[in-house]
Structures are given as structure tokens and as C-alpha cells.
Design a protein around this motif. Structure first.
Motif, PDB file in Angstrom:
ATOM      1  N   ARG A  98       0.835  -1.207   0.000  1.00  0.00           N
ATOM      2  CA  ARG A  98       0.000   0.000   0.000  1.00  0.00           C
ATOM      3  C   ARG A  98       0.870   1.257   0.000  1.00  0.00           C
ATOM      4  O   ARG A  98       0.541   2.251  -0.671  1.00  0.00           O
ATOM      5  CB  ARG A  98      -0.934  -0.017   1.204  1.00  0.00           C
ATOM      6  CG  ARG A  98      -1.933  -1.182   1.163  1.00  0.00           C
ATOM      7  CD  ARG A  98      -3.125  -0.919   2.038  1.00  0.00           C
ATOM      8  NE  ARG A  98      -3.998  -2.064   2.138  1.00  0.00           N
ATOM      9  CZ  ARG A  98      -4.892  -2.435   1.221  1.00  0.00           C
ATOM     10  NH1 ARG A  98      -5.006  -1.738   0.108  1.00  0.00           N
ATOM     11  NH2 ARG A  98      -5.661  -3.502   1.408  1.00  0.00           N
ATOM     12  N   ARG A  99       1.987   1.235   0.743  1.00  0.00           N
ATOM     13  CA  ARG A  99       2.887   2.396   0.724  1.00  0.00           C
ATOM     14  C   ARG A  99       3.478   2.595  -0.666  1.00  0.00           C
ATOM     15  O   ARG A  99       3.606   3.725  -1.144  1.00  0.00           O
ATOM     16  CB  ARG A  99       4.005   2.214   1.760  1.00  0.00           C
ATOM     17  CG  ARG A  99       3.574   2.521   3.188  1.00  0.00           C
ATOM     18  CD  ARG A  99       4.769   2.654   4.104  1.00  0.00           C
ATOM     19  NE  ARG A  99       5.425   1.372   4.315  1.00  0.00           N
ATOM     20  CZ  ARG A  99       5.149   0.555   5.323  1.00  0.00           C
ATOM     21  NH1 ARG A  99       4.219   0.891   6.211  1.00  0.00           N
ATOM     22  NH2 ARG A  99       5.788  -0.595   5.461  1.00  0.00           N
ATOM     23  N   ARG A 100       3.845   1.504  -1.319  1.00  0.00           N
ATOM     24  CA  ARG A 100       4.387   1.599  -2.673  1.00  0.00           C
ATOM     25  C   ARG A 100       3.383   2.239  -3.631  1.00  0.00           C
ATOM     26  O   ARG A 100       3.742   3.109  -4.438  1.00  0.00           O
ATOM     27  CB  ARG A 100       4.751   0.204  -3.174  1.00  0.00           C
ATOM     28  CG  ARG A 100       5.227   0.143  -4.617  1.00  0.00           C
ATOM     29  CD  ARG A 100       5.559  -1.296  -5.010  1.00  0.00           C
ATOM     30  NE  ARG A 100       6.100  -1.377  -6.351  1.00  0.00           N
ATOM     31  CZ  ARG A 100       5.371  -1.558  -7.458  1.00  0.00           C
ATOM     32  NH1 ARG A 100       4.042  -1.689  -7.349  1.00  0.00           N
ATOM     33  NH2 ARG A 100       5.950  -1.617  -8.639  1.00  0.00           N
ATOM     34  N   ARG A 101       2.123   1.830  -3.540  1.00  0.00           N
ATOM     35  CA  ARG A 101       1.113   2.402  -4.421  1.00  0.00           C
ATOM     36  C   ARG A 101       0.951   3.901  -4.190  1.00  0.00           C
ATOM     37  O   ARG A 101       0.822   4.681  -5.145  1.00  0.00           O
ATOM     38  CB  ARG A 101      -0.224   1.682  -4.204  1.00  0.00           C
ATOM     39  CG  ARG A 101      -0.225   0.247  -4.718  1.00  0.00           C
ATOM     40  CD  ARG A 101      -1.487  -0.476  -4.298  1.00  0.00           C
ATOM     41  NE  ARG A 101      -1.534  -1.845  -4.836  1.00  0.00           N
ATOM     42  CZ  ARG A 101      -2.427  -2.752  -4.495  1.00  0.00           C
ATOM     43  NH1 ARG A 101      -3.383  -2.431  -3.612  1.00  0.00           N
ATOM     44  NH2 ARG A 101      -2.392  -3.961  -5.022  1.00  0.00           N
ATOM     45  N   ARG A 102       0.946   4.326  -2.934  1.00  0.00           N
ATOM     46  CA  ARG A 102       0.803   5.752  -2.636  1.00  0.00           C
ATOM     47  C   ARG A 102       2.001   6.543  -3.153  1.00  0.00           C
ATOM     48  O   ARG A 102       1.844   7.622  -3.731  1.00  0.00           O
ATOM     49  CB  ARG A 102       0.626   5.960  -1.127  1.00  0.00           C
ATOM     50  CG  ARG A 102      -0.712   5.460  -0.587  1.00  0.00           C
ATOM     51  CD  ARG A 102      -0.962   5.996   0.808  1.00  0.00           C
ATOM     52  NE  ARG A 102       0.022   5.512   1.769  1.00  0.00           N
ATOM     53  CZ  ARG A 102      -0.142   4.416   2.508  1.00  0.00           C
ATOM     54  NH1 ARG A 102      -1.241   3.676   2.369  1.00  0.00           N
ATOM     55  NH2 ARG A 102       0.769   4.053   3.385  1.00  0.00           N
ATOM     56  N   ILE A 103       3.180   5.999  -2.955  1.00  0.00           N
ATOM     57  CA  ILE A 103       4.393   6.693  -3.393  1.00  0.00           C
ATOM     58  C   ILE A 103       4.408   6.834  -4.911  1.00  0.00           C
ATOM     59  O   ILE A 103       4.697   7.913  -5.447  1.00  0.00           O
ATOM     60  CB  ILE A 103       5.645   5.935  -2.897  1.00  0.00           C
ATOM     61  CG1 ILE A 103       5.802   6.112  -1.384  1.00  0.00           C
ATOM     62  CG2 ILE A 103       6.902   6.420  -3.616  1.00  0.00           C
ATOM     63  CD1 ILE A 103       6.877   5.234  -0.781  1.00  0.00           C
ATOM     64  N   LEU A 104       4.114   5.767  -5.625  1.00  0.00           N
ATOM     65  CA  LEU A 104       4.158   5.818  -7.079  1.00  0.00           C
ATOM     66  C   LEU A 104       3.074   6.733  -7.646  1.00  0.00           C
ATOM     67  O   LEU A 104       3.306   7.463  -8.617  1.00  0.00           O
ATOM     68  CB  LEU A 104       4.012   4.412  -7.660  1.00  0.00           C
ATOM     69  CG  LEU A 104       5.231   3.499  -7.483  1.00  0.00           C
ATOM     70  CD1 LEU A 104       4.912   2.096  -8.005  1.00  0.00           C
ATOM     71  CD2 LEU A 104       6.448   4.064  -8.206  1.00  0.00           C
ATOM     72  N   ALA A 105       1.869   6.695  -7.051  1.00  0.00           N
ATOM     73  CA  ALA A 105       0.803   7.575  -7.530  1.00  0.00           C
ATOM     74  C   ALA A 105       1.201   9.036  -7.377  1.00  0.00           C
ATOM     75  O   ALA A 105       0.966   9.860  -8.275  1.00  0.00           O
ATOM     76  CB  ALA A 105      -0.491   7.294  -6.762  1.00  0.00           C
ATOM     77  N   ASP A 106       1.837   9.362  -6.260  1.00  0.00           N
ATOM     78  CA  ASP A 106       2.288  10.734  -6.045  1.00  0.00           C
ATOM     79  C   ASP A 106       3.436  11.087  -6.985  1.00  0.00           C
ATOM     80  O   ASP A 106       3.471  12.168  -7.576  1.00  0.00           O
ATOM     81  CB  ASP A 106       2.727  10.912  -4.590  1.00  0.00           C
ATOM     82  CG  ASP A 106       3.234  12.317  -4.309  1.00  0.00           C
ATOM     83  OD1 ASP A 106       2.422  13.261  -4.408  1.00  0.00           O
ATOM     84  OD2 ASP A 106       4.445  12.472  -4.016  1.00  0.00           O
TER      85      ASP A 106
END
Length: 339
Positions: A75-83
Motif C-alpha cells: 500500500r505504501r508503494r502504491r501511494r508513493i508511485l501515484a504521487d
């Protein structure tokens, strides 16, 4: 917000009247990011679960260690990449900071991780009949719940699915905090929480399921509609524009794609099975853009960050998972397939 599928490019029953008898209704679920509660129909949201009922676990993954990734890292990876993909950056600058790169790499680094007891199943889909009156269900129930083990099983390269039907009125003491796995097989089986926006559409069989003579006539008709020697011609394709709706859905026709249809039967009684649920990581793509809801027509960002990919699920090589149920009894084991 409701989601509205555009009208099909044409009424396919006009050139092929025999298709009318093969029409079926399907319910496109249109999952979109949200904050679902246990009282909502959702993908990846909490389930309305009785506190006194054991949470299901996977008997095939009962060990102190499993090779995989941590859900929190995913979930952290998804947030980081989306940003990262949406923020301004100088030409030639790295997409990620060194700290971000470490987190992103860790989320896909398949490694042994501890798990206390058998792996708990993950909530995937919950549908209330109040939101989908046509929900296929046993008498006396109004709620379908779908969970799966977040690891590939056997040679099918699919998660093992479990179905539960229940009466929501019977859940008077709901479970507040269900167990969650500390390790999953990969990031592909962890859905992001989404609310559903159900919509009923009409489908026709995939060309693979049509009588050969009819499929041949449709193919010839497509060639006439889509001349190769003319520019700027808007093509119409039966399989991608007129037959089976893409995306997560209930009922309808099976989305056969890379394989021809093969016989499927109830493993307990041998009766026929019928499509119950399709889980698809992409609601539309370059080939099925005509199914893109009108309300999402204004999105012009990256496809994998947009509404078409809200669940962040991936089945196989961007295929989908279908769940079939026995026509004789909902109590019989379901059948799974990937297309």
C-alpha cells in the motif's frame, strides 16, 4: 456517483436477429476509490462478519514463514508511485527519491516473511441485494461475500476463492477487526478499497461460444464494417464492442479470450454451472474503450492510475478471474477459471 455505459455502437441484433435469444443481463460493478464500511457493497472493503464466526484461513498456507511481500509495504508503494507520477519534476530527474526507491523495491522483493498461524483470507467483494436486486443468491440471503487466499494455488496461477452468502439482518454482533495476513504472495491480489456503482447492461456471447456458422458471418460482417484501406474509419468489433462487458461484474456471459470454451460442471453433482462473478483488474483498455463510462470520459491521466484500474488488482497477465456456481445448488463447490 452513478456510472453509465455508453450505448453500444449499434444494435447487433439488427444484422444478426438470432443473437436476441442469447442476450443476458450483467451487472457491471464499477468499483471506484472510496471508504467503504461493512454496510456497503465494495471491492476490498470490510465485510459484515459475525463476531462469533471464525474468519476463514487457507489450509495450504499454514506455516510460520511464507515467501512473499508485506501488505503494508504494497500500500505504501502504491501511494508513493501515484504521487511520484503526478508531481512535477525536472527533465532527466529521477522519478523517486532514494528513500522512496527503497520502499518501492521492498514491496516487490519476494522474500521469506513470518506469519503467525494460517494465512487469513482477504476480503475481495461484498455485494448487498439492496444495491443489486438481481444478485443471484440462495433463498433467505441478501449478501454475497467473496474472499481469497492472496497466493497462487497449484498450476492455475489463481488465488483460492471462498464464497459466503448470508442474511445481513442475522449479523447483530459484527466483527470489529478481522485478522489480516502479514505476508501475501504479491501485490497483484491485494485490492484497494472501492465503493461499487452497479449498472445493468445487456451482453451477448463471446464469438468463441457462438455456432461456427454465425461466428463466421459476424467475422465477415466485421470486415465489411472496417475496411483496411480507408483512413479515419471508426471500427466496430463484435468481441470488444458488442458482446461481453469488460471489468468486474455479476452474471452475464463468460469472457472467453485466450482459450476456446471448454466443458465445466459442478464438481459435486455434475450439473451445469453458470457465471456468478468476474473479477477484472481493468474496466476498459485500448481495445474496449467503448465501454468506458460517460462519467469517466474526462480523465486524461495515466491509465494505470485512473478509474479503470481503481482496484489495483492483476489477474495473470492482465486477464480476469471468473467464478461459476452450480445451477442445482448454491451449497455445491464453485468453479474458477481465468481468461
Amino acid at each position: 456517483m452513478a456510472r453509465t455505459t455508453p450505448p453500444r455502437p449499434l444494435d447487433v441484433t439488427v444484422p444478426f436477429p438470432e443473437l436476441a435469444a442469447l442476450a443476458r443481463s450483467a451487472v457491471r460493478l464499477h468499483p471506484r476509490p472510496g471508504l467503504p464500511t461493512a454496510r456497503d457493497s465494495s471491492v476490498g472493503g470490510p465485510l459484515l462478519w459475525p463476531a462469533g464466526e471464525p474468519w476463514p484461513t487457507c489450509p495450504d498456507h499454514d506455516a510460520p514463514m511464507h515467501r512473499g511481500v508485506a501488505p503494508d509495504d504494497v500500500r505504501r508503494r502504491r501511494r508513493i508511485l501515484a504521487d511520484a507520477w503526478t508531481r512535477p519534476r525536472a527533465e532527466g530527474a529521477d522519478l523517486l527519491t532514494p528513500d522512496e526507491r527503497e520502499i518501492v523495491d521492498r514491496a516487490v522483493d519476494d522474500r521469506p516473511l513470518p506469519q503467525d498461524g494460517p494465512v487469513p483470507l482477504i476480503p475481495v467483494v461484498q455485494v448487498y441485494a439492496a444495491d443489486v436486486p438481481a444478485l443471484p443468491r440462495p433463498a433467505g440471503t441478501d449478501l454475497l461475500q467473496v474472499l481469497w487466499c492472496p497466493f497462487d494455488h497449484d498450476e492455475d496461477y489463481l488465488p483460492a476463492v471462498e464464497l459466503r452468502w448470508r442474511s445481513s439482518a442475522d449479523v447483530t454482533d459484527p466483527l470489529a477487526a478481522p485478522p489480516a495476513p502479514s505476508v501475501i504472495g504479491s501485490d497483484t491480489y491485494l485490492p484497494e478499497p472501492c465503493l461499487l456503482h452497479p449498472e445493468t447492461v445487456t451482453e451477448y456471447p463471446a464469438p468463441h461460444e457462438l455456432p461456427e456458422e454465425l461466428a463466421d458471418r459476424i467475422e465477415a460482417w466485421e470486415d465489411e464494417q472496417n475496411p483496411d484501406d480507408e483512413d479515419d474509419v471508426e471500427t466496430v468489433d463484435y468481441q470488444y464492442d458488442l458482446s461481453v462487458a469488460p471489468g468486474c461484474k455479476l452474471g452475464g456471459h463468460a469472457p472467453w479470450s485466450f482459450s476456446d470454451p471448454f466443458p465445466m460442471a459442478c464438481p459435486e453433482c455434475g450439473s451445469d454451472v453458470r457465471p456468478l462473478l468476474t473479477v477484472d483488474g481493468t474496466e476498459w483498455d485500448g481495445g474496449t474503450g467503448s465501454w468506458r463510462p460517460l462519467e469517466d470520459a474526462g480523465y486524461d491521466g495515466l491509465h494505470f492510475l485512473g478509474p479503470a484500474c481503481s482496484t489495483r488488482l492483476t489477474i495473470g497477465r492482465s486477464y480476469n478471474l471468473q467464478v461459476y456456481v452450480c445451477v442445482a445448488s448454491y451449497d455445491h463447490p464453485h468453479v474458477q477459471n481465468m481468461q
